[in-house]
Write a protein that holds these residues in place. Structure first.
Motif, PDB file in Angstrom:
ATOM      1  N   ALA A   1      17.200  -3.744  -4.542  1.00 48.72           N
ATOM      2  CA  ALA A   1      18.279  -3.117  -4.437  1.00 48.72           C
ATOM      3  C   ALA A   1      19.447  -4.138  -4.934  1.00 48.72           C
ATOM      4  CB  ALA A   1      18.405  -2.460  -3.232  1.00 48.72           C
ATOM      5  N   ARG A   2      19.408  -5.241  -4.200  1.00 47.46           N
ATOM      6  CA  ARG A   2      20.446  -6.335  -4.498  1.00 47.46           C
ATOM      7  C   ARG A   2      20.395  -6.719  -6.294  1.00 47.46           C
ATOM      8  NH1 ARG A   2      18.942  -8.068   0.851  1.00 47.46           N
ATOM      9  NH2 ARG A   2      17.684  -9.544  -0.105  1.00 47.46           N
ATOM     10  N   SER A   3      19.369  -6.939  -6.561  1.00 53.79           N
ATOM     11  CA  SER A   3      19.270  -7.471  -7.890  1.00 53.79           C
ATOM     12  C   SER A   3      19.373  -6.542  -8.908  1.00 53.79           C
ATOM     13  CB  SER A   3      17.733  -7.968  -8.157  1.00 53.79           C
ATOM     14  OG  SER A   3      17.149  -8.356  -9.285  1.00 53.79           O
ATOM     15  N   ASP A   4      19.307  -5.324  -8.617  1.00 54.42           N
ATOM     16  CA  ASP A   4      19.572  -4.211  -9.653  1.00 54.42           C
ATOM     17  C   ASP A   4      20.968  -4.090  -9.585  1.00 54.42           C
ATOM     18  OD1 ASP A   4      16.944  -3.671 -10.247  1.00 54.42           O
ATOM     19  OD2 ASP A   4      16.759  -1.953  -9.249  1.00 54.42           O
ATOM     20  N   ALA A   5      21.680  -4.163  -8.397  1.00 53.09           N
ATOM     21  CA  ALA A   5      23.107  -4.081  -8.604  1.00 53.09           C
ATOM     22  C   ALA A   5      23.813  -5.120  -9.313  1.00 53.09           C
ATOM     23  CB  ALA A   5      23.528  -4.099  -7.156  1.00 53.09           C
ATOM     24  N   ARG A   6      23.193  -6.360  -9.069  1.00 48.91           N
ATOM     25  CA  ARG A   6      23.894  -7.436 -10.082  1.00 48.91           C
ATOM     26  C   ARG A   6      23.459  -7.338 -11.366  1.00 48.91           C
ATOM     27  NH1 ARG A   6      21.635 -10.598  -5.472  1.00 48.91           N
ATOM     28  NH2 ARG A   6      19.926 -10.888  -6.789  1.00 48.91           N
TER      29      ARG A   6
ATOM     30  N   PRO B   1      21.677   3.031 -18.871  1.00 44.72           N
ATOM     31  CA  PRO B   1      21.125   4.422 -18.058  1.00 44.72           C
ATOM     32  C   PRO B   1      19.997   3.918 -17.407  1.00 44.72           C
ATOM     33  CG  PRO B   1      22.019   5.106 -20.278  1.00 44.72           C
ATOM     34  CD  PRO B   1      22.041   3.440 -20.313  1.00 44.72           C
ATOM     35  N   TYR B   2      18.888   3.131 -18.187  1.00 44.33           N
ATOM     36  CA  TYR B   2      17.742   2.790 -17.304  1.00 44.33           C
ATOM     37  C   TYR B   2      18.006   1.956 -16.154  1.00 44.33           C
ATOM     38  CZ  TYR B   2      16.541   5.207 -21.398  1.00 44.33           C
ATOM     39  OH  TYR B   2      16.433   6.293 -22.616  1.00 44.33           O
TER      40      TYR B   2
ATOM     41  N   ALA C   1      19.316   3.218  -8.781  1.00 40.08           N
ATOM     42  CA  ALA C   1      19.284   4.408  -7.955  1.00 40.08           C
ATOM     43  C   ALA C   1      18.048   4.368  -7.097  1.00 40.08           C
ATOM     44  CB  ALA C   1      19.421   5.733  -8.703  1.00 40.08           C
ATOM     45  N   HIS C   2      17.006   4.227  -7.767  1.00 35.37           N
ATOM     46  CA  HIS C   2      15.513   4.091  -6.987  1.00 35.37           C
ATOM     47  C   HIS C   2      15.672   3.074  -5.802  1.00 35.37           C
ATOM     48  CE1 HIS C   2      14.636   7.285 -10.233  1.00 35.37           C
ATOM     49  NE2 HIS C   2      13.518   7.288  -9.381  1.00 35.37           N
ATOM     50  N   SER C   3      15.905   1.770  -6.250  1.00 30.48           N
ATOM     51  CA  SER C   3      15.681   0.902  -5.756  1.00 30.48           C
ATOM     52  C   SER C   3      16.422   0.925  -4.276  1.00 30.48           C
ATOM     53  CB  SER C   3      15.948  -0.527  -6.226  1.00 30.48           C
ATOM     54  OG  SER C   3      17.133  -0.567  -6.628  1.00 30.48           O
ATOM     55  N   ALA C   4      17.703   1.395  -4.409  1.00 31.68           N
ATOM     56  CA  ALA C   4      18.653   1.617  -3.326  1.00 31.68           C
ATOM     57  C   ALA C   4      18.459   2.722  -2.412  1.00 31.68           C
ATOM     58  CB  ALA C   4      20.134   1.959  -3.911  1.00 31.68           C
ATOM     59  N   ASN C   5      17.646   3.877  -3.058  1.00 26.40           N
ATOM     60  CA  ASN C   5      17.055   4.813  -1.984  1.00 26.40           C
ATOM     61  C   ASN C   5      15.888   4.386  -1.356  1.00 26.40           C
ATOM     62  OD1 ASN C   5      18.881   6.762  -2.957  1.00 26.40           O
ATOM     63  ND2 ASN C   5      17.558   7.528  -4.479  1.00 26.40           N
TER      64      ASN C   5
ATOM     65  N   ASN D   1       0.723  -1.166  -0.002  1.00 26.83           N
ATOM     66  CA  ASN D   1      -0.099  -0.101  -0.006  1.00 26.83           C
ATOM     67  C   ASN D   1       0.837   1.254   0.023  1.00 26.83           C
ATOM     68  OD1 ASN D   1      -2.624  -1.304   0.318  1.00 26.83           O
ATOM     69  ND2 ASN D   1      -2.220  -1.852   2.266  1.00 26.83           N
ATOM     70  N   ASN D   2       2.109   1.182  -0.019  1.00 22.92           N
ATOM     71  CA  ASN D   2       3.203   2.240   0.109  1.00 22.92           C
ATOM     72  C   ASN D   2       3.153   2.849  -1.229  1.00 22.92           C
ATOM     73  OD1 ASN D   2       5.548   3.712  -0.138  1.00 22.92           O
ATOM     74  ND2 ASN D   2       6.283   2.930   1.745  1.00 22.92           N
ATOM     75  N   PRO D   3       2.942   4.036  -1.410  1.00 23.05           N
ATOM     76  CA  PRO D   3       2.782   4.613  -2.917  1.00 23.05           C
ATOM     77  C   PRO D   3       4.093   4.821  -3.514  1.00 23.05           C
ATOM     78  CG  PRO D   3       2.373   6.359  -1.206  1.00 23.05           C
ATOM     79  CD  PRO D   3       2.200   5.041  -0.447  1.00 23.05           C
ATOM     80  N   ARG D   4       5.120   4.832  -2.847  1.00 21.83           N
ATOM     81  CA  ARG D   4       6.644   4.752  -3.543  1.00 21.83           C
ATOM     82  C   ARG D   4       6.817   3.536  -3.921  1.00 21.83           C
ATOM     83  NH1 ARG D   4       9.842   9.313  -2.084  1.00 21.83           N
ATOM     84  NH2 ARG D   4       8.913  10.833  -0.647  1.00 21.83           N
ATOM     85  N   VAL D   5       6.655   2.584  -3.068  1.00 19.67           N
ATOM     86  CA  VAL D   5       7.055   1.249  -3.565  1.00 19.67           C
ATOM     87  C   VAL D   5       5.927   0.823  -4.641  1.00 19.67           C
ATOM     88  CG1 VAL D   5       7.007  -1.373  -2.865  1.00 19.67           C
ATOM     89  CG2 VAL D   5       7.526   0.521  -1.315  1.00 19.67           C
ATOM     90  N   ARG D   6       4.977   1.089  -4.755  1.00 20.04           N
ATOM     91  CA  ARG D   6       4.191   0.990  -5.915  1.00 20.04           C
ATOM     92  C   ARG D   6       4.399   1.573  -7.244  1.00 20.04           C
ATOM     93  NH1 ARG D   6      -0.530  -1.693  -5.007  1.00 20.04           N
ATOM     94  NH2 ARG D   6      -1.762  -0.547  -6.786  1.00 20.04           N
ATOM     95  N   ASN D   7       4.826   2.785  -7.224  1.00 21.01           N
ATOM     96  CA  ASN D   7       5.471   3.425  -8.217  1.00 21.01           C
ATOM     97  C   ASN D   7       6.659   2.849  -8.697  1.00 21.01           C
ATOM     98  OD1 ASN D   7       3.244   5.401  -8.123  1.00 21.01           O
ATOM     99  ND2 ASN D   7       4.504   7.065  -6.949  1.00 21.01           N
ATOM    100  N   TYR D   8       7.469   2.500  -7.891  1.00 21.14           N
ATOM    101  CA  TYR D   8       8.785   1.986  -8.337  1.00 21.14           C
ATOM    102  C   TYR D   8       8.406   0.544  -8.937  1.00 21.14           C
ATOM    103  CZ  TYR D   8      13.017  -1.225  -8.034  1.00 21.14           C
ATOM    104  OH  TYR D   8      13.787  -1.957  -8.549  1.00 21.14           O
ATOM    105  N   ALA D   9       7.499  -0.437  -8.298  1.00 21.33           N
ATOM    106  CA  ALA D   9       6.995  -1.564  -9.104  1.00 21.33           C
ATOM    107  C   ALA D   9       6.652  -1.357 -10.417  1.00 21.33           C
ATOM    108  CB  ALA D   9       6.078  -2.075  -8.250  1.00 21.33           C
ATOM    109  N   ASN D  10       5.580  -0.454 -10.676  1.00 17.61           N
ATOM    110  CA  ASN D  10       5.248  -0.057 -11.865  1.00 17.61           C
ATOM    111  C   ASN D  10       6.429   0.312 -12.951  1.00 17.61           C
ATOM    112  OD1 ASN D  10       2.186  -0.426 -12.311  1.00 17.61           O
ATOM    113  ND2 ASN D  10       2.168   1.227 -10.460  1.00 17.61           N
ATOM    114  N   ARG D  11       7.254   0.829 -12.517  1.00 17.65           N
ATOM    115  CA  ARG D  11       8.452   1.318 -13.347  1.00 17.65           C
ATOM    116  C   ARG D  11       9.235   0.113 -13.845  1.00 17.65           C
ATOM    117  NH1 ARG D  11      12.414   5.904 -12.985  1.00 17.65           N
ATOM    118  NH2 ARG D  11      14.167   5.021 -14.129  1.00 17.65           N
TER     119      ARG D  11
END
Length: 239
Positions: free
Chosen positions: A190-195, A221-222, A228-232, A70-80
């Protein structure tokens, strides 16, 4: 609106234009323990398999996030994640094919029977690859038999997950509540995006395919911005 063209590895080019893909990436950041990508740094089939497995696990995790968070920041990231990883999956995996458990590209359109009692669907008949797909691109998968997911037409379900991806999904499903889910999801991503960032960065420098290196450089770049978003998010909501 900015448009990016991702060159599939020797196949068709996917043109993308979406708000999620229009943001400028932050500088690339790679965790030290994610930098060793092995054969995928140079081998196109190995890179393709690892990139697709990463996409599939992130897509499945993000689908679950939209159901549980239900977290809007998490949901926005998931949509991305869903938008961007669908784009890279479509660029890397030819239409009408799936990635087998063994990491080869197999055809979806051979009238193959599957054993649906197996969670990932055991292919029971020899698989042939459409003649229009070059064997150098798909890693010599002609005549291969493998294991593919049961929903091959859906991005993220066209790919048989590796053990790491399966464990990720199981851990998310086991989260007891929304807050615990958010913590598990953002830490995982965050870990997966780094890999994934390390994978693309290594292949972009050393890959054995010119078209593949071009694709990796265009996608970097994407991937970096996603990381960067997942780490934040992990800093803010993670464990």
């Amino acid at each position: 609106m900015k448009t990016i063209t991702l060159a599939a590895l020797g196949l068709s080019v996917a043109a993308l234009a979406t708000p999620a893909l229009a943001q400028d990436a932050l500088p690339i950041r790679i965790l030290p323990n994610a930098a060793d990508v092995g054969a995928a740094a140079t081998s196109t089939p190995a890179f393709r398999a690892e990139a697709l497995r990463s996409d599939a696990a992130s897509i499945e995790a993000s689908r679950i996030a939209l159901e549980r968070s239900n977290n809007p920041r998490v949901r926005n990231y998931a949509n991305r994640v869903l938008v961007e990883r669908k784009a890279t999956t479509d660029a890397l995996l030819p239409a009408g094919t799936s990635l087998s458990r063994g990491g080869t590209v197999v055809s979806d359109n051979q009238g193959i029977r599957t054993d649906l009692s197996n969670p990932v669907g055991l292919v029971l008949a020899p698989v042939t690859i459409a003649a229009s797909i070059g064997t150098t691109v798909v890693g010599g998968a002609l005549g291969a038999v493998g294991i593919v997911d049961n929903s091959p037409t859906e991005p993220g379900r066209r790919v048989a997950l590796g053990e790491r991806g399966i464990q990720r999904i199981e851990a998310l499903k086991a989260a007891p509540n929304g807050r615990a889910f958010d913590r598990a999801y953002v830490d995982q991503q965050a870990r997966s995006d780094a890999r994934t960032l390390a994978l693309y960065d290594s292949y972009a420098k050393s890959g054995d395919s010119t078209a593949g290196r071009r694709f990796a450089n265009e996608a970097l770049p994407y991937i970096a911005d996603e990381h960067a978003h997942s780490a934040n998010l992990a800093v803010r909501y993670g464990g």
